[in-house]
Design an enzyme around this catalytic site. Structure first.
Site, mmCIF file in Angstrom:
data_model
loop_
_atom_site.group_PDB
_atom_site.id
_atom_site.type_symbol
_atom_site.label_atom_id
_atom_site.label_comp_id
_atom_site.label_asym_id
_atom_site.label_seq_id
_atom_site.Cartn_x
_atom_site.Cartn_y
_atom_site.Cartn_z
ATOM 1 N N HIS A 148 0.824 -1.214 0.000
ATOM 2 C CA HIS A 148 0.000 0.000 0.000
ATOM 3 C C HIS A 148 0.859 1.265 0.000
ATOM 4 O O HIS A 148 0.515 2.249 0.669
ATOM 5 C CB HIS A 148 -0.921 0.008 1.229
ATOM 6 C CG HIS A 148 -2.019 -1.008 1.184
ATOM 7 N ND1 HIS A 148 -3.217 -0.793 0.545
ATOM 8 C CD2 HIS A 148 -2.085 -2.273 1.695
ATOM 9 C CE1 HIS A 148 -3.983 -1.868 0.666
ATOM 10 N NE2 HIS A 148 -3.316 -2.788 1.351
ATOM 11 N N ASP B 23 -0.635 -5.401 5.871
ATOM 12 C CA ASP B 23 -1.664 -6.221 5.235
ATOM 13 C C ASP B 23 -1.484 -6.253 3.719
ATOM 14 O O ASP B 23 -0.840 -5.396 3.129
ATOM 15 C CB ASP B 23 -3.051 -5.684 5.574
ATOM 16 C CG ASP B 23 -3.263 -4.269 5.032
ATOM 17 O OD1 ASP B 23 -2.365 -3.429 5.253
ATOM 18 O OD2 ASP B 23 -4.289 -4.007 4.381
ATOM 19 N N GLU B 24 -2.089 -7.250 3.108
ATOM 20 C CA GLU B 24 -2.235 -7.360 1.654
ATOM 21 C C GLU B 24 -0.923 -7.082 0.917
ATOM 22 O O GLU B 24 -0.874 -6.280 -0.015
ATOM 23 C CB GLU B 24 -3.343 -6.408 1.175
ATOM 24 C CG GLU B 24 -4.705 -6.746 1.760
ATOM 25 C CD GLU B 24 -5.802 -5.806 1.301
ATOM 26 O OE1 GLU B 24 -6.937 -6.276 1.099
ATOM 27 O OE2 GLU B 24 -5.529 -4.596 1.160
ATOM 28 N N VAL B 25 0.122 -7.774 1.314
ATOM 29 C CA VAL B 25 1.442 -7.565 0.708
ATOM 30 C C VAL B 25 1.634 -8.571 -0.423
ATOM 31 O O VAL B 25 1.721 -9.782 -0.185
ATOM 32 C CB VAL B 25 2.563 -7.706 1.757
ATOM 33 C CG1 VAL B 25 3.929 -7.499 1.107
ATOM 34 C CG2 VAL B 25 2.350 -6.701 2.886
#
Length: 529
Positions: free
Chosen positions: A269, A322-324
């Site tokens: 992100h 998160d969400e890597v």
């Protein structure tokens, strides 16, 4: 029986005097208080607020050097009066002359875990007639003001402010220490005015942590003095926050008993970081997650957290995680070479990055919040000072606390405000301690948070998207479990009343009818929508 409230009146004596009054202990169905206090007793007398309603602090250990108590009292009077022209003073024994506040602690630091309890006493006899708030800290007293404000009503016939059902005895404290609301200023910029309006409404609902998700893939609006080109990633020149403005938000929130949890989400992100510093990208063609092989990446994180530590004084900082999507690291030659040299695959590099960022945060005096993916992938490696932020899987929180780590619950199916069809009933019934029965494990759930992700909101619609659904969760986080309704219909009329009260205070809270974020369906009373 009557008594005269004065300096030196002890709380024990005061309580005994109140208990002589004809009060009725109630399960507070029909009481229009939100969130519901721990304990409520009330009577049948109507009082009238003096036009010269006063604050007294005799006997208090608190000096109010920052003006937190006085400001809180003034705000409370303002929302009770609501700019109305108040009629002539009633000249009888039922005029409430003011409220006396006794605070035990002289410390006004807004630390995590401070005592937010209060006791509110409103007598029905005595001269002069004063209410009383007893609290350990000034922040408990602020909650007492909020509850008192909900007891007051404007009489359109007499033009007086009335307080019904006196005498009142309210004993109150929060169920959870952490009661949060996330605002995302990366997907849509929010002005300081909007953020302050949300903070005001948080105070009305007794939420106490503003989780400021400041930056993300789309934009980097915050000034970082150590690395001034970072905010080149802002959407525009005007959609930015200076560090002085960030400090203004922190102080504004503190004066309302609200901590600000700042977040930088790493290593994913983070595309916007490279607008000012392209070397943070693995390559110009593959721009996130941040380059794990580049020492400059960690120097920038260190600079950000160093600057944060001067402004964001909350015990915790949120480091995301998160969400890597690690494919970029494997397809960028110099990063792949670095990984091979250090014997790392993608998952080990992800772990390395998160743990190194944690150590940087710890060096600046912070404890850490990370999204649950970090726990799911390498939970046994996280710092013991980690709080795991559960959002994906309802089964994660029990595993987190069983492992001895603390947890914040933000179940995306029930507490994500950007899920526009999620109803207030779902927000109300979402229980942070689901499937956690061990008492010691329950204590590791420090609270919960509703999340206003910014893809679908800007300044035009953020308030009606947050409220009143966030208020439904706020009662879940404040009120003792045994006082919570077992089904939402038991609180529908009370939440409708609170939603209208928010409207009267200038908060654009949406109707409770309909699903999720709703609009009025037809003409009618606020209390029926």
């Amino acid at each position: 029986m009557s008594f005269h409230l004065c300096a030196g009146t002890g709380p024990g004596l005061l309580l005994r005097l109140f208990l002589v009054f004809a009060t009725v202990s109630v399960v507070v169905d029909g009481m229009n208080l939100w969130p519901m206090p721990k304990s409520v007793n009330y009577g049948s007398q109507t009082l009238y607020l003096s036009k010269d309603f006063k604050l007294r602090t005799e006997g208090s250990n608190y000096a109010d050097g920052l003006g937190i108590l006085q400001d809180g009292f003034s705000r409370m009077v303002d929302i009770v009066v609501a700019s109305r022209a108040i009629g002539p003073n009633v000249t009888n024994s039922h005029v409430l002359a003011g409220i006396a506040v006794e605070i035990s602690s002289s410390d006004d630091s807004l630390n995590f875990g401070i005592d937010e309890s209060y006791k509110l006493f409103i007598p029905s006899t005595g001269y002069p007639l004063f209410g009383r708030i007893e609290a350990k800290t000034v922040y408990g007293a602020l909650h007492g003001f909020q509850t008192f404000s909900q007891l007051c009503h404007f009489n359109f016939t007499t033009r007086n402010i009335e307080l019904h059902l006196a005498p009142w005895i309210i004993d109150d404290q929060p169920r959870f220490l952490y009661r949060g609301l996330l605002i995302d200023t990366a997907r849509h910029y929010q002005t300081l005015t909007v953020m302050k309006n949300v903070i005001d409404a948080m105070a009305y609902t007794k939420l106490n942590v503003l989780h400021w998700h400041i930056v993300d893939t789309q934009s980097f609006p915050l000034e970082i003095p150590s690395y001034p080109k970072l905010w080149n990633g802002a959407y525009s020149y005007s959609e930015r926050y200076t560090m002085a403005e960030a400090a203004e938000i922190v102080l504004y929130a503190q004066k309302r008993g609200i901590n600000v949890l700042a977040e930088i989400d790493v290593p994913g992100h983070a595309f916007s970081w490279g607008t000012g510093y392209p070397s943070l990208w693995p390559s110009s063609d593959c721009q996130q997650p941040l380059d794990v092989s580049n020492e400059f990446t960690f120097k920038v994180i260190d600079g950000i957290l160093s600057d944060f530590s001067k402004v964001f004084k909350f015990k915790f900082v949120h480091l995301g995680g998160d969400e890597v999507d690690t494919r970029c690291w494997m397809t960028t030659p110099h990063v792949k070479k670095w990984l091979d040299k250090h014997g790392m695959n993608e998952s080990k590099a992800y772990e390395y990055f998160v743990l190194r960022a944690q150590n940087i945060a710890l060096s600046h005096g912070y404890e850490i919040v990370n999204w649950e993916e970090t726990f799911n992938n390498f939970g046994n490696m996280l710092s013991p000072k980690t709080v795991v932020h559960n959002w994906l899987d309802v089964g994660v929180a029990p595993r987190v606390v069983a492992a001895g780590l603390r947890c914040i619950v933000s179940d995306q199916n029930n507490w994500y405000l950007d899920h526009l069809s999620t109803t207030w009933q779902q927000f109300y019934m979402n229980e942070p301690l689901t499937n956690i029965t061990n008492h010691e494990h329950q204590k590791l759930v420090i609270g919960g948070e509703v999340c206003m992700w910014g893809e679908t909101v800007d300044g035009s619609d953020i308030e009606q998207t947050i409220w009143p659904r966030a208020a439904a969760a706020a009662e879940r986080l404040w009120t003792p479990f045994d006082k919570l309704a077992r089904e939402p219909r038991q609180v529908t009329s009370r939440l409708a009343h609170f939603r209208c009260l928010l409207n009267q205070r200038g908060v654009a809270a949406g109707p409770i009818t309909g699903g999720g974020r709703a609009a009025p369906e037809e003409p009618g009373s606020c209390y029926k929508q």
